[in-house]
Design an enzyme around this catalytic site. Structure first.
Site, PDB file in Angstrom:
ATOM      1  CB  SER C  45      -0.842   0.149   1.120  1.00 35.68           C
ATOM      2  OG  SER C  45      -1.879   1.157   1.044  1.00 35.68           O
ATOM      3  CD  GLU C  46      -1.078   3.894  -3.126  1.00 34.05           C
ATOM      4  OE1 GLU C  46      -1.017   2.589  -2.859  1.00 34.05           O
ATOM      5  OE2 GLU C  46      -2.187   4.574  -3.586  1.00 34.05           O
ATOM      6  CG  ASN C  47      -0.582   3.898   3.446  1.00 30.48           C
ATOM      7  OD1 ASN C  47      -0.863   2.951   2.744  1.00 30.48           O
ATOM      8  ND2 ASN C  47      -0.951   3.864   4.515  1.00 30.48           N
ATOM      9  CB  SER C  87       5.979   3.988  -0.543  1.00 26.46           C
ATOM     10  OG  SER C  87       4.850   3.238  -1.043  1.00 26.46           O
TER      11      SER C  87
END
Lengths: 233, 218, 218, 233
Positions: C45-47, C87
């Site tokens: 998840s890019e966070n 990320s």
């Protein structure tokens, strides 16, 4: 379910390394170098290699072992001053050498791993490092355009790791290892201790396993000291 | 005339409370020994440590804990380790307030040469080019003359450059000199050294004010 | 015809052992529910998490542990947290093998529009532009038609683009379609859906082979 | 001796923040946001601010509190979809908004802190994000040139910190905080727990203290959850 990267040892980890390839090797001086992978590369006898590593080892350790066997065609480094055989090969023209400012070397590896093809840096402007490179002013200061570096294989050495390829480094043995791990098409990590999955705190991992394709626990580490400086008790 | 420790001692006087400092190999390394006890100063070594401490006690050395000169070191309370990209982010991003490094040649326009002698073995620039291109405050620590007796303070560098127009201050065994407006400016003379001998030992343009104080080195 | 879970189920069949996968908000998030037990797949998840697990048990939710949709999640053994620059280094550097995301429009040249409707409130592109510009393998999960009944598979996108020429495969409630050579190619039809109805629902150029198998969704 | 960055609280930490300044604020959604610093900025009433933050908070929390008071002139973000007051101000033209792809936003902050004035990225090519930006092909793929971002003040929130400014983040509350810490002329770190110097392992620090100018322990953290998703037992 976690993606398993663990292999039996250096032999399996180096599967596919071929003569003529470009390799990255982590470490600063003899600190944090992939000792077991280097030994395996010597054993395999692959040659015509381009090696990207901040230093070139010493005569009888580190990358010096590959130099002794004439396996390296070209070195891309920032400082190579501790190796007589290196000097001989370089002065005789047997070895091609590309010297890069240390910060640019680190950032170029990171860029290679991060999908950034090029960036501007002030380092090297006005020097021979800038020759043939684009110069552009930002905020009134000249910068040069540096490109990303990548490698067919990157060899890194960590303190601890798990089967998912997550890595933790110790002290200043971290150095170039995290960036090179990012920049290898196949990244091989060797670790002093392979710990069970879930043992490493997800908060304290330096290199996420996504950057690592193969991992093994090295059988033995010399961890030589180049300059033993101490205070007497 | 100063010895190497004297040069380091004089440079230590330039360090200000709250500064992060990067010390090069050689004389610069000695500067750490002369920072007053209790002064809030941290030393960065570009291989990946902030909060570098003294050499370890015999038997405590750790192959994984070295400085940029590959010497075994210790870490002080509050120290932190980081990778090379982060290290040079600190340097390039001007978070390090002072860089002290050695030189083969310094020119009166602030150019510095310290990494390569054509025809000889080239060891590489290491982090020097990043440091001189980025640091706001660069002090060169060196002998005034090279081993052959020739001045290292020149009108133009003859050796391949490490950086252009970046050196602000030079501390040698003979003097403290500032670089501005394309000339060396004599700021202080070493104990027992005459202005005349500094003039003679300086190949580049040297501006000498009416009064040149002697350094105070305790 | 598939419902949202059906679309997710079909996309789950595209996921291969050993892949890192980024799932967008909406239907894509559901894909995680249909990965076979024991298959070595990790969700990014890019966070800032790799190794995302299911929603926490009631009472175990942690405000510091969320996904890119701001939902509370859990971490699986082997998970790792990282900052936003790292990320997107994973994403931009093509270390993530598959990106699944929703779209407002997809064009037959692979263009995608999913972030902005002129005149309406713009929420922003979030990480979508980085994802579509970098991923080697992008699957769009969406309904074949929008709420007004208009086709979302067009000859050219009418909305502001998120990325150009990047979509390779689209899975809708009606069909699986590949994009190549400037056209949509019908690959599979949803259970009970006729080729004719897919042709009718597709505004862009659609190449239909002689035989179009029905999806196998267990 | 370590350089001491600790200040008494948010009031001292925000000393010097003026109307018209550019601020960075860490966090993703409401996760890892500098709650105490935001409350202090509201109290101070500084306005005409340019705020760089991935999101714009919700109506009654996070940056939404500054929006309510009309203290923000311009937002630089990647996603702003959870805030009605934001929408109102944006549609009415009161608020200027610059939307940036999330990865470019993160990398531009890092670049600002790392002395890299500009870099190339494929993100946004062919979209309105690329308008007015240089396009260049690398490896046959078009990229756009993105510039570094910096701020007069950067406000970040960490889990633990020490007087030297060293920071450790928790889970996904790390997000943009480390890069913004690098990019602030003055970086203010607020922490849930200020621990004694030497307590944090030098191996496990996420943000080295050199990037932090002021640090304080927040008196209270709400840590609101935007989307509470759970499984029933």
């Amino acid at each position: 379910m976690a993606i398993t990267k663990s292999v039996n040892g250096p032999e399996a980890a180096c599967d596919g390394v071929k003569s003529g390839m470009t390799l990255m090797l982590g470490g600063f001086g003899l600190c944090g170098i992939p000792e077991c992978s280097i030994a395996e590369l010597v054993k395999r006898g692959v040659d015509d290699l381009t090696c990207i590593s901040n230093n070139a080892g010493v005569d009888d350790f580190g990358l010096g072992l590959l130099l002794q066997k004439r396996q390296i065609r070209k070195m891309i480094s920032s400082y190579v001053g501790e190796n007589d055989e290196f000097e001989r090969q370089m002065l005789s023209g047997e070895l091609e050498v590309d010297l890069i400012p240390q910060g640019s070397l680190a950032e170029r590896c990171r860029a290679g791993g991060a999908g950034i093809p090029a960036f501007y840096t002030p380092a090297g402007f006005g020097t021979e490092v800038a020759e043939g490179k684009e110069v552009r002013d930002f905020n009134g200061k000249p910068h040069i355009l540096e490109s990303a570096l990548t490698a067919d294989f990157a060899f890194v050495k960590a303190w601890k790791g798990d089967a998912a390829g997550n890595l933790v480094f110790k002290a200043t043995a971290r150095n170039f290892n995290p960036m090179m791990a990012m920049a290898g098409t196949i990244t091989v990590a060797e670790v002093e201790e392979l710990v069970p999955l879930g043992t490493l705190s997800p908060n304290e991992i330096h290199t996420p396993g996504i950057f690592v394709q193969r991992i093994f626990q090295g059988a033995h580490y010399d961890k030589r000291i180049e300059q033993r400086t101490v205070q007497t008790r | 005339m100063l010895d190497k420790n004297g040069i380091a001692k004089r440079i230590a006087q330039e360090v200000r409370e709250g500064w992060y400092v990067n010390l090069g190999i050689g004389i610069p390394t000695l500067v750490a020994n002369f920072i007053p006890e209790g002064m809030e100063v941290e030393f960065q070594s570009e291989n990946g440590i902030l909060g570098m401490g003294p050499f370890p006690m015999e038997g405590d050395e750790d192959a994984d804990l070295i400085n940029a000169g590959k010497q075994t070191i210790t870490a002080r309370p509050g120290a932190v380790y980081f990778d090379s990209a982060t290290s040079f982010a600190m340097i390039r991003g001007q978070h390090v307030q002072l860089t002290v490094l050695g030189a083969m040649e310094v020119a009166q326009n602030g150019d510095i040469a310290n990494w390569k002698i054509p025809g000889k073995m080239v060891k590489g620039m290491g982090g020097a080019m990043d440091l001189v291109a980025s640091a706001e405050n660069i002090i060169v620590a060196m002998m005034h003359a090279n081993r052959a007796g020739a001045s290292k303070l020149l009108s133009t560098c003859s050796l391949p450059l490490t950086g252009v127009g970046c050196v602000k201050r030079v501390v040698t065994n003979l003097a403290v000199l500032d670089i501005k407006d394309g000339a060396f400016h004599l700021v202080e003379r070493a104990p027992g050294v005459t202005v005349e001998s500094i003039v003679e030992a300086t190949a580049g343009t040297l501006i000498v004010p009416d009064y040149v104080p002697e350094m105070r080195i305790d």
